[in-house]
Design a protein around this motif. Structure first.
Motif, PDB file in Angstrom:
ATOM      1  N   ILE A 105       0.835  -1.201   0.000  1.00  0.00           N
ATOM      2  CA  ILE A 105       0.000   0.000   0.000  1.00  0.00           C
ATOM      3  C   ILE A 105       0.872   1.255   0.000  1.00  0.00           C
ATOM      4  CG2 ILE A 105      -1.644   1.342   1.362  1.00  0.00           C
ATOM      5  CD1 ILE A 105      -2.877  -1.272   2.296  1.00  0.00           C
ATOM      6  N   ALA A 106       1.901   1.254   0.849  1.00  0.00           N
ATOM      7  CA  ALA A 106       2.778   2.423   0.964  1.00  0.00           C
ATOM      8  C   ALA A 106       3.515   2.717  -0.334  1.00  0.00           C
ATOM      9  CB  ALA A 106       3.779   2.208   2.101  1.00  0.00           C
ATOM     10  N   LEU A 107       3.722   1.695  -1.160  1.00  0.00           N
ATOM     11  CA  LEU A 107       4.419   1.875  -2.425  1.00  0.00           C
ATOM     12  C   LEU A 107       3.533   2.480  -3.510  1.00  0.00           C
ATOM     13  CD1 LEU A 107       6.456  -1.472  -2.562  1.00  0.00           C
ATOM     14  CD2 LEU A 107       7.384   0.834  -2.245  1.00  0.00           C
ATOM     15  N   THR A 108       2.213   2.440  -3.295  1.00  0.00           N
ATOM     16  CA  THR A 108       1.301   2.894  -4.348  1.00  0.00           C
ATOM     17  C   THR A 108       0.439   4.093  -3.931  1.00  0.00           C
ATOM     18  OG1 THR A 108      -0.354   1.260  -3.625  1.00  0.00           O
ATOM     19  CG2 THR A 108       1.161   0.606  -5.382  1.00  0.00           C
ATOM     20  N   VAL A 109       0.454   4.445  -2.655  1.00  0.00           N
ATOM     21  CA  VAL A 109      -0.381   5.542  -2.161  1.00  0.00           C
ATOM     22  C   VAL A 109       0.530   6.611  -1.560  1.00  0.00           C
ATOM     23  CG1 VAL A 109      -2.276   6.199  -0.638  1.00  0.00           C
ATOM     24  CG2 VAL A 109      -2.236   3.902  -1.654  1.00  0.00           C
ATOM     25  N   ASN A 110       0.244   7.894  -1.838  1.00  0.00           N
ATOM     26  CA  ASN A 110       1.100   8.955  -1.319  1.00  0.00           C
ATOM     27  C   ASN A 110       0.945   9.071   0.197  1.00  0.00           C
ATOM     28  OD1 ASN A 110      -0.733  11.363  -0.550  1.00  0.00           O
ATOM     29  ND2 ASN A 110      -1.470  10.833  -2.612  1.00  0.00           N
ATOM     30  N   LEU A 111       2.016   9.522   0.845  1.00  0.00           N
ATOM     31  CA  LEU A 111       2.057   9.566   2.307  1.00  0.00           C
ATOM     32  C   LEU A 111       1.017  10.516   2.891  1.00  0.00           C
ATOM     33  CD1 LEU A 111       5.900   9.514   3.033  1.00  0.00           C
ATOM     34  CD2 LEU A 111       4.239   7.659   3.312  1.00  0.00           C
ATOM     35  N   GLY A 112       0.710  11.593   2.174  1.00  0.00           N
ATOM     36  CA  GLY A 112      -0.297  12.531   2.656  1.00  0.00           C
ATOM     37  C   GLY A 112      -1.659  11.873   2.801  1.00  0.00           C
ATOM     38  N   MET A 113      -2.021  11.059   1.820  1.00  0.00           N
ATOM     39  CA  MET A 113      -3.306  10.358   1.867  1.00  0.00           C
ATOM     40  C   MET A 113      -3.299   9.310   2.972  1.00  0.00           C
ATOM     41  SD  MET A 113      -5.374   8.472  -1.246  1.00  0.00           S
ATOM     42  CE  MET A 113      -5.602  10.040  -2.111  1.00  0.00           C
ATOM     43  N   ILE A 114      -2.176   8.612   3.133  1.00  0.00           N
ATOM     44  CA  ILE A 114      -2.067   7.612   4.192  1.00  0.00           C
ATOM     45  C   ILE A 114      -2.220   8.276   5.557  1.00  0.00           C
ATOM     46  CG2 ILE A 114      -0.472   6.020   5.348  1.00  0.00           C
ATOM     47  CD1 ILE A 114       0.626   5.300   2.604  1.00  0.00           C
ATOM     48  N   PHE A 115      -1.558   9.415   5.735  1.00  0.00           N
ATOM     49  CA  PHE A 115      -1.637  10.131   7.014  1.00  0.00           C
ATOM     50  C   PHE A 115      -3.070  10.604   7.286  1.00  0.00           C
ATOM     51  CE2 PHE A 115      -1.461  14.117   9.461  1.00  0.00           C
ATOM     52  CZ  PHE A 115      -0.837  13.655  10.627  1.00  0.00           C
ATOM     53  N   SER A 116      -3.727  11.149   6.270  1.00  0.00           N
ATOM     54  CA  SER A 116      -5.106  11.622   6.444  1.00  0.00           C
ATOM     55  C   SER A 116      -6.032  10.466   6.803  1.00  0.00           C
ATOM     56  CB  SER A 116      -5.592  12.300   5.164  1.00  0.00           C
ATOM     57  OG  SER A 116      -4.835  13.454   4.874  1.00  0.00           O
ATOM     58  N   ALA A 117      -5.839   9.335   6.131  1.00  0.00           N
ATOM     59  CA  ALA A 117      -6.664   8.158   6.418  1.00  0.00           C
ATOM     60  C   ALA A 117      -6.399   7.644   7.828  1.00  0.00           C
ATOM     61  CB  ALA A 117      -6.396   7.060   5.396  1.00  0.00           C
ATOM     62  N   PHE A 118      -5.130   7.708   8.256  1.00  0.00           N
ATOM     63  CA  PHE A 118      -4.782   7.248   9.607  1.00  0.00           C
ATOM     64  C   PHE A 118      -5.439   8.129  10.668  1.00  0.00           C
ATOM     65  CE2 PHE A 118      -2.163   7.206  13.424  1.00  0.00           C
ATOM     66  CZ  PHE A 118      -2.012   5.845  13.656  1.00  0.00           C
TER      67      PHE A 118
END
Length: 239
Positions: A105-118
């Motif tokens: 997931i981390a390889l295909t999704v930008n960190l900003g979106m991951i952080f917002s989702a978290f």
């Protein structure tokens, strides 16, 4: 969803000191598992990115990994009362496997979106956990419904893995958020009652703590996955 076979106690103004200490332990174990998952994902992205991306590009490999993870989680849950230490070790092993999955997931999704989702996941999880802990309602009647919904999500996800449909993907993601939000409240409510049913028995309390940490960890990561999917869907629609 109750592995302990204990009758639900009726509680009248119970002392919350022990309960608070119990949940402090539960969340300590849960956050440790999340930390192991995050560390594994970091190593995966920085060291084994190519290997993991290649492996998880195959749907069969994804199913095999998912099958192994389900087996480990099930065994860890089953061992929680008889051998809490082994159950805890299995939970840490499961956290590593989940970290491998999150690497993709981390390889295909930008960190900003991951952080917002978290952050969104933490807010939803926290709100539902507080509701489950403080409500006077007995939520045990939801067990069969939630279990059936989880099975339906698994089957629907597998089918859509091979016969992808964007509408079905969106529907599964929305249902997943609802189901694991309710599951969080249900598990907190159940853990509170389980704690009072074993209170005073050190090994049983430890077993319930490990079982609870695993349950809440699974609720959190599944909720995060489905929320991240929604962020991706609507984020891509806005591009």
């Amino acid at each position: 969803m109750n592995n302990f076979g204990t009758e639900e106690p009726r509680l009248v103004n119970p002392d919350r000191t022990g309960l608070n200490a119990f949940f402090k332990k539960v969340y300590g174990y849960m956050f440790l598992a999340l930390l192991v998952t995050a560390a594994t994902s970091y190593v995966g992205v920085t060291v084994f990115a190519v290997q993991i991306a290649t492996m998880l590009s195959n749907p069969i490999a994804i199913l095999i990994l998912a099958g192994i993870m389900m087996a480990v989680a099930s065994f860890a849950s089953g061992q929680s009362m008889s051998n809490p230490g082994r159950s805890f070790g299995l939970m840490m092993g499961y956290s590593v496997l989940m970290g491998v999955f999150f690497t993709a997931i981390a390889l295909t999704v930008n960190l900003g979106m991951i952080f917002s989702a978290f952050v969104t996941t933490a807010a939803v999880f926290g709100g539902m956990a507080l509701y489950g802990l403080n409500t006077k309602r007995d939520m045990s009647s939801m067990s069969a419904l939630l279990f059936g919904a989880v099975i339906a999500l698994i089957i629907g996800g597998i089918i859509n893995l091979f016969f992808f449909n964007s509408v079905v993907y969106l529907l599964i993601s929305v249902i997943g958020v609802v189901v694991f939000s309710l599951m969080t409240a249900y598990d907190m409510n159940k853990l509170k009652q389980l704690y009072f049913s074993v209170q005073g028995n050190t090994q049983s309390e430890q077993g319930v703590a490990v079982f609870g940490a695993l349950s809440l960890y699974l609720d959190f990561v599944n909720l995060f996955i489905y929320i991240l999917r929604l962020f991706q869907i609507f984020g891509n629609n806005n591009d």
